[in-house]
Every structure is written in C-alpha cells, then in structure tokens.
Motif scaffolding. Structure first.
Motif, PDB file in Angstrom:
ATOM      1  N   ALA A  91       4.003   3.619   0.162  1.00 41.75           N
ATOM      2  CA  ALA A  91       3.991   3.604  -1.305  1.00 41.75           C
ATOM      3  C   ALA A  91       5.379   3.292  -1.857  1.00 41.75           C
ATOM      4  O   ALA A  91       5.540   2.504  -2.796  1.00 41.75           O
ATOM      5  N   ARG A 100       1.650  -2.501  -5.218  1.00 42.16           N
ATOM      6  CA  ARG A 100       0.973  -1.239  -5.524  1.00 42.16           C
ATOM      7  C   ARG A 100       0.158  -0.782  -4.321  1.00 42.16           C
ATOM      8  O   ARG A 100      -0.194  -1.573  -3.451  1.00 42.16           O
ATOM      9  N   ASN A 147       0.095   2.712  -9.030  1.00 36.57           N
ATOM     10  CA  ASN A 147      -0.594   3.200  -7.838  1.00 36.57           C
ATOM     11  C   ASN A 147      -1.863   3.958  -8.222  1.00 36.57           C
ATOM     12  O   ASN A 147      -1.955   4.520  -9.321  1.00 36.57           O
TER      13      ASN A 147
END
Length: 290
Positions: A91, A100, A147
């Motif tokens: 991430a 993302r 995200n």
C-alpha cells in the motif's frame, strides 16, 4: 497501466483475472507457486515484497492471505507478516507512485454478535485472523485516500471445503456431519468477483459485499440434502464448541450491511439458499447424471 491481482491463482483472484481479461483490461497476476508460470512469482512472507516491480501497476488487488482462523491461531507471527506487514508495504509503495490498493477483508473484523454490521462500526475482532484483518484495513486506508477495503462474507464455489464432499456423500446416501452453532452468510464466487471489479472502478473507502442473512452449516447441509433428493436426517448436527473450536471463532452472525455497494450497483444482497442453488445445482445435476 495495468491491474495487478496478488494471489491470482486463488479462488477469488482467479475469478477476478478471468473477468478482467474477458473485459479487455490489462491484467497481471502473482503467485507463490514456482510451478505456476502464468503469473509473476511473489511470496508475501518474504522480503521480496519491498523490491517487487510495481512500475506499471495502477491498481493492485490483494487477494492473497493466510486465511482461516486455525492457521492464524497456529502461527500468528507468520500470518501477521503476510496479512498485515506485506499488505502495508504494498500500500505504501503504490501510494508513493500514485497507485492504489484494494484490500479484501472479512466480517471477522467484527465480533459476530449482531447481523448486518454497518461499515462504519468500530472494529471488534475476537480472533487472531480478525485482528490481523482489522490492522491491515487501517494501514491500507491510511496509506492513500483512494485505497479501498472490500469486506466479503463467505464466498462459495462448487469446490468450497465441505460442501462438495457433502453432496457426494449425500448422493451415495451416506450421512454427513455439520455444525449447528457455526454460521455463515454466502455469496457466489462470480458475484464476489464482479462486485470487486465494480468497486475498483469507483471511489475508495470501505465497501461491504454480503448475502442477505446467516445460516448454520447444519441447516445448509440439510437444504442440500433435500436438493439432492435425500432426507434431512442424513445430516448429523454437531456443535463446533464440542469439537474444540474456540468460542471466539464460532460465528453467530457474519452478515454485513451492504447498502453502499447496493447504492453503487443496484445489486441486492442474495438469499443464502438462492446462492446455494446458483453454486451447487450444476454439480448436483452432474452427480445425478453419473
């Protein structure tokens, strides 16, 4: 730029890859099986996560995990490295390049005490697996505003553990054993994969994809017995707690409030028995023709 499916040879990952390719999307996949040459090798338990090439990746979907309460309970440190540490690294690295990450999570981030848990409810996990999922959710969402966390209830496919063997045994008029105190809330595999792709094409935050209600494994086995033309008495109901499963892992309610997903797609949460019909009727017909 492409979509990277991490765990592309797993149940949900393989379905996502199939659907993305069918729609003409550029898609890559990863696997930790050296013999699988269709995908790039990536072991989330190794330090290679820090160096794995992501230059051409716009979106990564994390389908790989150490799944299951028992596996996480047996080796929590190893499970943490995969379920939390590696996910956070990916991430962070994607966020640094403007990409993302979509993280597949679970209703195990809650305590199973009430149905239709809202997405904004505080985490209340009772299992090691659920605690890892909750930590990973927080870190994924903190890494970048675009995200996304997608919480799924139980994903069913014809080869899902227990169900296929139950049907074969019932077809042979044998008995099967199933837990009466352990519950699940099913969704079909293609329903789940399509949901993830639709969510990928829209904003971030938390989405929940769920069936309409929970059913016990014993009730599900009894329904399948009738579906295959056998009496429900062929199902012997047992208690999970009597079989040594810890109380904190015995779910009474796993269903989630999927209203945000429904508003996005118009999909209604499916009835658990309709899901079982969709998933298992072709297999039942195959058994009956044999």
């Amino acid at each position: 730029m492409s979509v990277l499916v991490i765990g592309a040879d797993g149940l949900v990952g393989a379905a996502i890859v199939r659907l993305l390719k069918a729609s003409g999307r550029c898609v890559q996949g990863t696997t930790r099986r050296i013999s699988q040459r269709d995908f790039r090798f990536l072991d989330l338990a190794s330090d290679a996560v820090e160096d794995f090439a992501l230059a051409d990746v716009e979106t990564a979907i994390v389908c790989a995990a150490v799944n299951g309460f028992a596996r996480c309970r047996a080796d929590p440190e190893a499970a943490y490295d995969v379920n939390v540490k590696a996910t956070e690294i990916l991430a962070r690295r994607l966020a640094a390049q403007g990409g993302r990450l979509i993280y597949l999570s679970s209703s195990a981030v809650f305590d199973f005490r009430r149905p239709q848990m809202p997405a904004e409810a505080p985490h209340s996990p009772t299992s090691v697996y659920g605690k890892h999922k909750a930590l990973a959710e927080d870190r994924v969402l903190a890494a970048h505003p675009s995200n996304t966390v997608v919480r799924l209830t139980k994903v069913l496919a014809p080869n899902t553990s227990h169900f296929g063997s139950w049907l074969i045994a019932l077809h042979l008029n044998a008995t099967v054993r199933a837990y009466s105190d352990l519950h699940f809330c099913p969704i079909a595999l293609d329903y789940a994969a399509n949901a993830i792709i639709k969510i990928m094409e829209n904003g971030g935050g938390i989405y929940q994809v769920s069936g309409a209600s929970d059913v016990s494994y014993a009730a599900a086995a009894g329904y399948l017995a009738k579906r295959i033309g056998r009496d429900e008495s062929r199902v012997i109901a047992e208690r999970a707690i009597s079989d040594g499963i810890p109380l904190e892992e015995i779910a009474r309610f796993t269903s989630l409030d999927a209203s945000r997903f429904a508003a996005l797609t118009g999909y209604n949460a499916p009835d658990p028995f309709e899901v079982m019909n969709t998933v298992f009727d072709p297999f039942i017909r195959q058994l009956q023709r044999a």
